[in-house]
Motif scaffolding. Sequence first.
Motif, PDB file in Angstrom:
ATOM      1  N   PHE A   1       0.838  -1.195   0.000  1.00  0.00           N
ATOM      2  CA  PHE A   1       0.000   0.000   0.000  1.00  0.00           C
ATOM      3  C   PHE A   1       0.875   1.248   0.000  1.00  0.00           C
ATOM      4  O   PHE A   1       2.081   1.177   0.271  1.00  0.00           O
ATOM      5  N   HIS A   2       0.262   2.379  -0.324  1.00  0.00           N
ATOM      6  CA  HIS A   2       0.969   3.657  -0.225  1.00  0.00           C
ATOM      7  C   HIS A   2       0.114   4.641   0.550  1.00  0.00           C
ATOM      8  O   HIS A   2      -1.108   4.526   0.613  1.00  0.00           O
TER       9      HIS A   2
ATOM     10  N   ILE B   1       3.997  12.959  13.463  1.00  0.00           N
ATOM     11  CA  ILE B   1       4.754  11.737  13.750  1.00  0.00           C
ATOM     12  C   ILE B   1       6.164  11.805  13.183  1.00  0.00           C
ATOM     13  O   ILE B   1       7.148  11.575  13.887  1.00  0.00           O
ATOM     14  N   VAL B   2       6.269  12.139  11.920  1.00  0.00           N
ATOM     15  CA  VAL B   2       7.562  12.100  11.237  1.00  0.00           C
ATOM     16  C   VAL B   2       8.231  13.476  11.191  1.00  0.00           C
ATOM     17  O   VAL B   2       9.450  13.577  11.116  1.00  0.00           O
ATOM     18  N   GLY B   3       7.415  14.528  11.209  1.00  0.00           N
ATOM     19  CA  GLY B   3       7.963  15.878  11.146  1.00  0.00           C
ATOM     20  C   GLY B   3       7.661  16.588   9.852  1.00  0.00           C
ATOM     21  O   GLY B   3       7.927  17.780   9.707  1.00  0.00           O
ATOM     22  N   ALA B   4       7.096  15.872   8.895  1.00  0.00           N
ATOM     23  CA  ALA B   4       6.726  16.455   7.605  1.00  0.00           C
ATOM     24  C   ALA B   4       5.761  15.498   6.921  1.00  0.00           C
ATOM     25  O   ALA B   4       5.618  14.333   7.308  1.00  0.00           O
ATOM     26  N   THR B   5       5.095  16.004   5.897  1.00  0.00           N
ATOM     27  CA  THR B   5       4.196  15.179   5.099  1.00  0.00           C
ATOM     28  C   THR B   5       4.935  14.722   3.850  1.00  0.00           C
ATOM     29  O   THR B   5       5.267  15.533   2.984  1.00  0.00           O
ATOM     30  N   VAL B   6       5.223  13.429   3.783  1.00  0.00           N
ATOM     31  CA  VAL B   6       5.942  12.871   2.640  1.00  0.00           C
ATOM     32  C   VAL B   6       5.267  11.569   2.213  1.00  0.00           C
ATOM     33  O   VAL B   6       4.749  10.821   3.046  1.00  0.00           O
ATOM     34  N   PRO B   7       5.245  11.266   0.923  1.00  0.00           N
ATOM     35  CA  PRO B   7       4.628  10.014   0.463  1.00  0.00           C
ATOM     36  C   PRO B   7       5.522   8.819   0.758  1.00  0.00           C
ATOM     37  O   PRO B   7       6.750   8.932   0.785  1.00  0.00           O
ATOM     38  N   TYR B   8       4.881   7.673   0.972  1.00  0.00           N
ATOM     39  CA  TYR B   8       5.646   6.454   1.199  1.00  0.00           C
ATOM     40  C   TYR B   8       4.890   5.248   0.664  1.00  0.00           C
ATOM     41  O   TYR B   8       3.679   5.297   0.424  1.00  0.00           O
TER      42      TYR B   8
ATOM     43  N   LEU C   1       4.566   2.026  -6.828  1.00  0.00           N
ATOM     44  CA  LEU C   1       5.288   3.216  -7.284  1.00  0.00           C
ATOM     45  C   LEU C   1       4.470   3.979  -8.321  1.00  0.00           C
ATOM     46  O   LEU C   1       4.457   5.217  -8.333  1.00  0.00           O
ATOM     47  N   ALA C   2       3.787   3.246  -9.208  1.00  0.00           N
ATOM     48  CA  ALA C   2       2.940   3.898 -10.207  1.00  0.00           C
ATOM     49  C   ALA C   2       1.805   4.665  -9.522  1.00  0.00           C
ATOM     50  O   ALA C   2       1.469   5.782  -9.919  1.00  0.00           O
TER      51      ALA C   2
ATOM     52  N   SER D   1       1.109   8.906  -9.004  1.00  0.00           N
ATOM     53  CA  SER D   1      -0.050   9.549  -9.625  1.00  0.00           C
ATOM     54  C   SER D   1      -1.105   9.977  -8.612  1.00  0.00           C
ATOM     55  O   SER D   1      -2.018  10.744  -8.949  1.00  0.00           O
ATOM     56  N   ASN D   2      -0.952   9.527  -7.366  1.00  0.00           N
ATOM     57  CA  ASN D   2      -1.957   9.853  -6.338  1.00  0.00           C
ATOM     58  C   ASN D   2      -1.313   9.903  -4.953  1.00  0.00           C
ATOM     59  O   ASN D   2      -1.761   9.225  -4.017  1.00  0.00           O
ATOM     60  N   PRO D   3      -0.295  10.744  -4.765  1.00  0.00           N
ATOM     61  CA  PRO D   3       0.473  10.702  -3.517  1.00  0.00           C
ATOM     62  C   PRO D   3      -0.291  11.167  -2.283  1.00  0.00           C
ATOM     63  O   PRO D   3      -0.028  10.697  -1.178  1.00  0.00           O
ATOM     64  N   MET D   4      -1.233  12.081  -2.463  1.00  0.00           N
ATOM     65  CA  MET D   4      -1.971  12.619  -1.328  1.00  0.00           C
ATOM     66  C   MET D   4      -3.440  12.210  -1.340  1.00  0.00           C
ATOM     67  O   MET D   4      -4.277  12.803  -0.655  1.00  0.00           O
ATOM     68  N   LEU D   5      -3.746  11.200  -2.156  1.00  0.00           N
ATOM     69  CA  LEU D   5      -5.105  10.648  -2.277  1.00  0.00           C
ATOM     70  C   LEU D   5      -6.101  11.635  -2.879  1.00  0.00           C
ATOM     71  O   LEU D   5      -7.313  11.475  -2.707  1.00  0.00           O
ATOM     72  N   ASN D   6      -5.607  12.640  -3.571  1.00  0.00           N
ATOM     73  CA  ASN D   6      -6.492  13.580  -4.274  1.00  0.00           C
ATOM     74  C   ASN D   6      -5.982  13.847  -5.692  1.00  0.00           C
ATOM     75  O   ASN D   6      -6.202  14.906  -6.251  1.00  0.00           O
ATOM     76  N   GLY D   7      -5.321  12.839  -6.268  1.00  0.00           N
ATOM     77  CA  GLY D   7      -4.795  12.958  -7.620  1.00  0.00           C
ATOM     78  C   GLY D   7      -5.623  12.150  -8.599  1.00  0.00           C
ATOM     79  O   GLY D   7      -6.811  12.381  -8.784  1.00  0.00           O
ATOM     80  N   TRP D   8      -5.000  11.138  -9.206  1.00  0.00           N
ATOM     81  CA  TRP D   8      -5.662  10.322 -10.223  1.00  0.00           C
ATOM     82  C   TRP D   8      -6.215   9.044  -9.597  1.00  0.00           C
ATOM     83  O   TRP D   8      -5.463   8.212  -9.078  1.00  0.00           O
TER      84      TRP D   8
END
Length: 321
Positions: free
Chosen positions: A168-169, A176-183, A238-239, A243-250
């Motif tokens: 999952f991504h 928690i981490v100190g910044a908002t980053v995709p994983y 990764l794909a 294309s949808n790193p913040m859940l508001n993309g594609w």
Amino acid sequence: MISLIFLFFLSLSFTSNGQFFDESKNYEGSSDLVNLEYHMGPVISSPETSLYIIWYGKWNPTHQSTIRDFIYSVSSPARYPSVYDWWKTVMLYRDQTGSNITRTLDLSGEFHDSTYSHGSHLSRFSVQSIIRTAVANKLPLNALDGLYLVLTSDDVEMQEFCRAICGFHYFTFSTIVGATVPYVWVGNSRKQCPEMCAYPFAQPKPFPGSGFVGREKMKPPNGEVGVDGMISVIAHELAEVSSNPMLNGWYGGEDAMAPTEIADLCLGVYGSGGGGGYMGSVYKDRWRNVYNVNGVRGRKYLIQWVWDLTRNRCFGPNAMN
């Protein structure tokens, strides 16, 4: 996110390298099933994206090398059809500024968490704590162009792993981490559920009286069921994170928390003729290992196709049409 639906029912066909092609109906996805839409959010569009791998648990160095080579292959030209050519379909997606998905994934750092700092039984939420530990000990916190890939060894159990997910991504919380980053998280299914998350290199066991007949197990291109299965899931995620790193993309569907994303639309499709229970036309090498793309250093991989915006169907560089 990659789910387990359809993974039980896939079959395989080969091109001229494999001497056989199953002339099944060419489904290759359908835009009638889910309407893929752009929701005005970002894509991962930095010209060069810094990817950081977190190896959680005990890892075989040879298996790590196989996965690294796949990451290198995303941005490095190789013999056609290649992983690099596959990524070009992902790059077709862009954000509202007109910026396309990143061309280059640069492996910029690694952290080895061999002490299982958060235990061997993980929840989805604990992945963020694993990233926090890696950042606290070695990796940079890169909120500008960073992407974190958490890979767990075959003795680590993850919430819903094997039952509902293979990978999952998501994105980290700054609290928690100190910044908002995709994983991305992907687990090695070798011991736990290879028949689900490393298909077709392992086969599901038929239920008594079901009438289901298992097909021949296919030989993994790099000789390791769990790792070759992981690589297909890594490609899928990764794909989708790009294309949808913040859940508001594609994505398609009404629920942003359970979206149908650009790889979900092509689940189980690896070549021409794929869909409706068929993997499609792929290759076999001289040792009868199954693959559909070439990577760097002579590697070969079997990875799933993704939805092509220009063709309006699933597509990969090994397509026959």
